[in-house]
Design an enzyme around this catalytic site. Structure first.
Site, short mmCIF file in Angstrom:
data_model
loop_
_atom_site.label_atom_id
_atom_site.label_comp_id
_atom_site.label_asym_id
_atom_site.label_seq_id
_atom_site.Cartn_x
_atom_site.Cartn_y
_atom_site.Cartn_z
N ASP A 1 21.70 10.25 23.39
CA ASP A 1 22.67 9.54 22.56
C ASP A 1 23.66 8.77 23.42
O ASP A 1 24.12 9.25 24.45
CB ASP A 1 23.42 10.59 21.72
CG ASP A 1 24.43 9.96 20.79
OD1 ASP A 1 24.02 9.11 19.98
OD2 ASP A 1 25.63 10.31 20.88
N GLU B 1 19.25 5.78 23.82
CA GLU B 1 19.93 4.87 22.91
C GLU B 1 20.85 4.03 23.79
O GLU B 1 21.91 4.49 24.21
CB GLU B 1 20.76 5.63 21.88
CG GLU B 1 21.38 4.69 20.88
CD GLU B 1 22.77 5.07 20.39
OE1 GLU B 1 23.22 4.47 19.41
OE2 GLU B 1 23.42 5.94 20.98
C1 GLC Z 1 25.28 7.23 18.56
C2 GLC Z 1 24.84 7.60 17.17
C3 GLC Z 1 25.96 7.32 16.22
C4 GLC Z 1 27.19 8.12 16.65
C5 GLC Z 1 27.54 7.83 18.09
C6 GLC Z 1 28.58 8.77 18.62
O1 GLC Z 1 25.51 5.88 18.69
O2 GLC Z 1 23.67 6.90 16.84
O3 GLC Z 1 25.61 7.62 14.91
O4 GLC Z 1 28.28 7.81 15.84
O5 GLC Z 1 26.41 7.98 18.92
O6 GLC Z 1 28.01 10.01 18.87
#
Ligand code: GLC
Length: 566
Positions: free
Chosen positions: A224, A264
């Site tokens: 993440d 991500e």
């Molecule tokens: C990532 C997740 C998102 C979340 C963020 C903070 O971007 O996809 O939904 O708010 O992390 O953890």
């Protein structure tokens, strides 16, 4: 360049067929996968408390498997105060009580594996919840080892080391803590203090967390907010970050046969490109750049932005893979596009202020974005399933679920799954408030859009989706092959090919008008061409000329394998 009018782009070339490592690695599972993202709490409730749970999810695994899915990405299911959809973790080694327990999780993994599906889970290591015992101890006790798990300053620095992730929802990235009498760093919401990844104890915790879930059978982690972890002005911090991901990769390589790291990470090509480094960094990355260009192409009704987006992608080696998607649980983030490009998208796909979020995104699902135009939706998914990489869909995409803009922020696209025209859409038998309201009025209501009705209708979107996934899985060259963009004389059209043992040519018409396009390579292949799928019945191409209806798509496979022609 390979063949007339084709630009060869990928890192793995046809010549790679002769390459030994290519032969060994050509069957990488994640390059063949079709991924389904879901959140346990909104999928299926089994104990009628209005909240989805693992037992409910287990009861729906046959549905997911028969759709053709081979890998489930589970959004965070860990104990959480749930102020950021579970991305605010209180305990990395457990299941939130509302969703079940570790026993249920183990059964879920076994049942998913038995149906041929792997499971990837979220690894949220940029931050914890402020309710995490580490943070509570860190605030309270300056001598505790946990103090150094986070980043503290006595005064807010004048030069900031990053910008708030949620621009219009946060004042800044430092928050004053009364108890510690210091500011702590939080690049997301203020209730999510950032972990100090430079601290070896934190690294050790990350290993422990990874080991724990690998032992329970997960096939990898979605890392993440990886692009936020890297966000720093100092080279030293960046090196620390790369060191961390290389350390995670090494850990995975030594503790699992085939688990993957999926980042991500968004940003310009040189930033996202740095996450790939053969077998030393990420196996996979969300393809945010291509995602944004696909939406630009849809908004402008032209194929050329997709070619532009593909050309921007950084080079990578054969074992690295893009994860392609249209929408997921977050906003449709278009911040990497030029201002005029963003304007064009916002104008057509988010005409109301309320549809936008964070100044950079759109908080809608795909069907409302595309005005529920079935031909256009099929076009968009045909693109998703043929663009080089591994495709991912979000739960409910397969039935064309809509959004609920009355819900705050990104919750608009996180409504419960619509199973049937029954109480609470079949999601739960609870009579009170659900975890989030299900869509119960308008054209996207569960009364009109649900799994049960669509299963019975051969022309439903669900049945179309199942067929296109089946097609996709029959052509491994789409996930593992060498791709080429085909230059054409028609800007409205996007054409490309993917080759491995066989070659697949794919042609998409982004415009609302029928088009004709000349593809000289097809002419040469015409005697051996099979049209494997298309949006309607067409005449076979002649002299390389391909006709397409409005929003039409056609997939052609060359009958002969490359091995036989060379
Ligand atoms: C990532 C997740 C998102 C979340 C963020 C903070 O971007 O996809 O939904 O708010 O992390 O953890």
């Amino acid at each position: 360049m390979r063949g007339t009018g084709q630009q060869h782009l990928s890192g793995s070339t046809i010549a790679g067929h002769q390459n030994d490592s290519y032969m060994e690695e050509k069957d990488l599972w994640y390059k063949r996968a079709v991924v389904y993202a879901l959140d346990v709490e909104t999928f299926q409730d089994s104990d009628n408390d209005g909240i989805g749970d693992f037992q409910g999810l287990i009861s729906r695994l046959d549905y997911i498997a028969t759709l053709g899915i081979t890998c489930i990405w589970l959004l965070p299911f860990y104990p959480t105060p749930n102020r950021d959809n579970g991305y605010d973790v209180m305990d990395y080694y457990n299941v939130d009580k509302r969703l079940g327990d570790l026993g249920d999780f183990a059964i879920f993994i076994k049942e998913a594996n038995e149906r041929g599906m792997k499971v990837i889970v979220d690894l949220v290591i940029n931050h914890t919840s402020d309710q995490h015992p580490w943070f509570q101890e860190a605030r309270r006790n300056p001598n505790s080892k946990y103090r150094n798990y986070y980043t503290w300053v006595k005064e807010e620095p004048e030069e900031d080391i990053g910008k708030p992730a949620f621009a219009d929802k946060q004042d800044g990235i430092w928050n004053w803590d009364e108890e510690a009498q210091m500011f702590y760093l939080h690049r997301f919401y203020e209730h999510q203090p950032d972990l100090n990844i430079a601290n070896p104890d934190v690294r050790e915790e990350i290993h422990r967390i990874m080991r724990f879930w690998l032992m329970l059978g997960v096939a990898g982690f979605r890392v993440d907010a990886a692009h936020i972890l890297i966000q720093s002005d100092t080279e030293k911090d960046k090196l620390e970050f790369y060191d961390l991901i290389e350390d995670m990769r090494e850990f995975i390589n030594t503790h699992s046969q085939d688990a993957v790291l999926l980042a991500e990470a968004s940003g310009p090509p040189h930033v996202v490109g740095s996450f790939f480094k053969g077998k030393q960094r990420m196996h996979m990355m969300f393809n945010f750049l291509l995602n944004q260009h696909v939406f630009l192409a849809l908004a402008r009704k032209e194929g050329s932005p997709i070619a532009k987006g593909m050309r921007m992608l950084p080079d990578k080696d054969y074992t690295s893979q893009w994860l392609n998607f249209l929408r997921h649980h977050d906003e449709l983030n278009i911040e990497d596009l030029e201002k005029s490009e963003q304007d064009d998208i916002f104008k057509v796909f988010a005409p109301d202020e309320d549809m936008k979020i964070f100044g950079r995104g759109i908080r809608r699902r795909l069907p409302p974005i595309l005005s529920d135009n079935r031909a256009r939706m099929e076009l968009a998914y045909s693109l998703l399933f043929t663009l080089p990489g591994t495709p991912m869909i979000q739960y409910g995409a397969e039935i064309g679920m809509g959004d609920d803009l009355t819900q705050p922020e990104r919750n608009s696209v996180r409504t419960p799954m619509q199973w049937a025209n029954a109480l609470n859409g079949g999601f739960s038998d609870y009579e009170g408030d659900l975890i989030r309201p299900i869509i119960s009025s308008g054209k996207y209501s569960y009364k009109k859009v649900n799994v049960t009705d669509q299963l019975c209708d051969p022309d439903s979107f669900l049945n179309w989706m199942e067929r296109i996934i089946r097609m996709r899985r029959q052509f491994p060259e789409l996930g593992s092959g060498d791709f080429s963009i085909i230059e054409t004389d028609n800007r409205k059209v996007f054409a490309h090919s993917c080759s491995q043992k066989f070659t697949l040519y794919v042609v998409h018409n982004l415009s609302s008008q029928p088009q004709k396009v000349l593809i000289p390579e097809l002419q040469a292949a015409e005697p051996n061409l099979i049209e494997v799928t298309s949006n309607q019945t067409y005449k076979a191409p002649k002299n390389g000329e391909v006709a397409l209806s409005a929003y039409g798509y056609r997939w052609f496979r060359v009958r002969k394998s490359l091995a036989k022609t060379t």
